[in-house]
Design an enzyme around this catalytic site. Structure first.
Site, mmCIF file in Angstrom:
data_model
loop_
_atom_site.group_PDB
_atom_site.id
_atom_site.type_symbol
_atom_site.label_atom_id
_atom_site.label_comp_id
_atom_site.label_asym_id
_atom_site.label_seq_id
_atom_site.Cartn_x
_atom_site.Cartn_y
_atom_site.Cartn_z
ATOM 1 N N ASP A 105 -6.587 8.662 1.445
ATOM 2 C CA ASP A 105 -7.739 9.337 2.037
ATOM 3 C C ASP A 105 -7.673 10.797 1.595
ATOM 4 O O ASP A 105 -6.616 11.439 1.712
ATOM 5 C CB ASP A 105 -7.663 9.307 3.570
ATOM 6 C CG ASP A 105 -7.968 7.944 4.165
ATOM 7 O OD1 ASP A 105 -8.055 6.963 3.412
ATOM 8 O OD2 ASP A 105 -8.120 7.860 5.395
ATOM 9 N N SER A 246 -1.776 18.207 2.632
ATOM 10 C CA SER A 246 -0.928 17.980 1.477
ATOM 11 C C SER A 246 -1.763 17.391 0.353
ATOM 12 O O SER A 246 -2.961 17.203 0.500
ATOM 13 C CB SER A 246 0.247 17.063 1.843
ATOM 14 O OG SER A 246 -0.113 16.180 2.884
#
Length: 292
Positions: A105, A246
């Site tokens: 995602d 991240s």
């Protein structure tokens, strides 16, 4: 061109606190402190404690997380919640061998490497050699596609293998800082991807040839957790990030894949494209010879 959700890759995504850290001179000392490893370790220790559980309900509400997609259980800490597993079938991978699926995602940007192995992110030039610190591999992939999957705090923070294959070279961890990977960090020619901690895996895949997969840590992300396996199937979990935003980077040779052109066009327009783990983003170029 497929119509996919996009969002501007600009300052609207950045909080007032991050603007203070990255745009104000007086924020520089605090930025230096917060991007150190020991700060991420301290933050991780709190996020792994039972005390951090009280943050969970507000986090779900503020980020509009659809908890019906995830396993139902009591979480022992915020990190236990943050690395939660999704229910089977919620992120299905295509098993058509010609399909390239997103490993996570994310908000996706796609860059095209030059014959010299350089690519530019938000006006900041990078070289593959700087990113992976391996001159031979950098030369092999010097004109590849660089797919940057930026995970936000509301995303599913586990990521997957894109295809069947093997890991023939042990993954390499490169220590570094923990700058945010949000757009503001790319100002002033900061080479965030080359400065942050990262782990590089060389994937020998069945349908896309040799591929590099790089996980990049970010502010308050103390851990990149990759599973220690040498053989995998497409859609198998490769690992996960602990708390924070991240990035996953794929480096794929241009003769191995035909990407949906919307990704390159959106990136040229300063847009990121919303994708989900398992979503098809391109097709293997079986009509071309894939270099091994």
């Amino acid at each position: 061109m497929n119509q996919r959700p996009t969002n501007p890759f600009d300052k609207k995504l950045d909080s007032l606190f991050l603007r203070f850290l990255y745009r104000k001179h007086i924020g520089a000392p605090l930025r230096f402190l917060l991007t150190r490893r020991f700060v991420s370790d301290l933050g991780g220790a709190y996020m792994n404690s039972r005390l951090s559980r009280r943050r969970i309900p507000r986090f779900i509400q503020e980020n509009s997380i659809q908890m019906d997609d995830y396993e139902t259980r009591e979480y022992t800490s915020f990190n236990d919640f943050f690395t939660r597993k999704i229910l089977p079938g919620k992120r299905p991978f295509s098993f058509d061998p010609t399909d390239l699926c997103s490993p996570a995602d994310s908000r996706l940007s796609v860059f095209s490497g030059s014959d010299q192995g350089t690519f530019t992110v938000k006006g900041t030039p990078y070289t593959l050699d700087e990113l992976i610190q391996n001159s031979a591999l950098a030369k092999e992939f010097q004109s590849a596609y660089i797919l940057v999957f930026r995970l936000c705090v509301d995303d599913y923070h586990r990521y997957a293998y894109i295809d069947d294959g093997t890991v023939t070279i042990p993954p390499r961890y490169i220590p570094g800082a923990f700058h945010t990977v949000r757009p503001i960090a790319f100002t002033d020619n900061r080479r965030v991807f080359c400065r942050n901690a990262r782990e590089i895996t060389v994937l020998e895949t069945k349908n896309f040839g040799k591929v590099l997969q790089i996980e990049v840590g970010a502010m308050m992300v103390g851990r990149i957790v990759n599973h220690n396996i040498t053989e995998y199937k497409r859609g198998d979990e490769k690992g996960y990030f602990a708390f924070g935003g991240s990035t996953v980077i794929l480096v794929i040779k241009k003769n191995a894949v035909d990407l949906d052109p919307c990704f390159l066009e959106n990136t040229r327009q300063g847009l990121e494209t919303r994708v989900f783990c398992g979503e098809t983003i391109g097709q293997a170029s079986h009509t071309k010879e894939i270099q091994q």
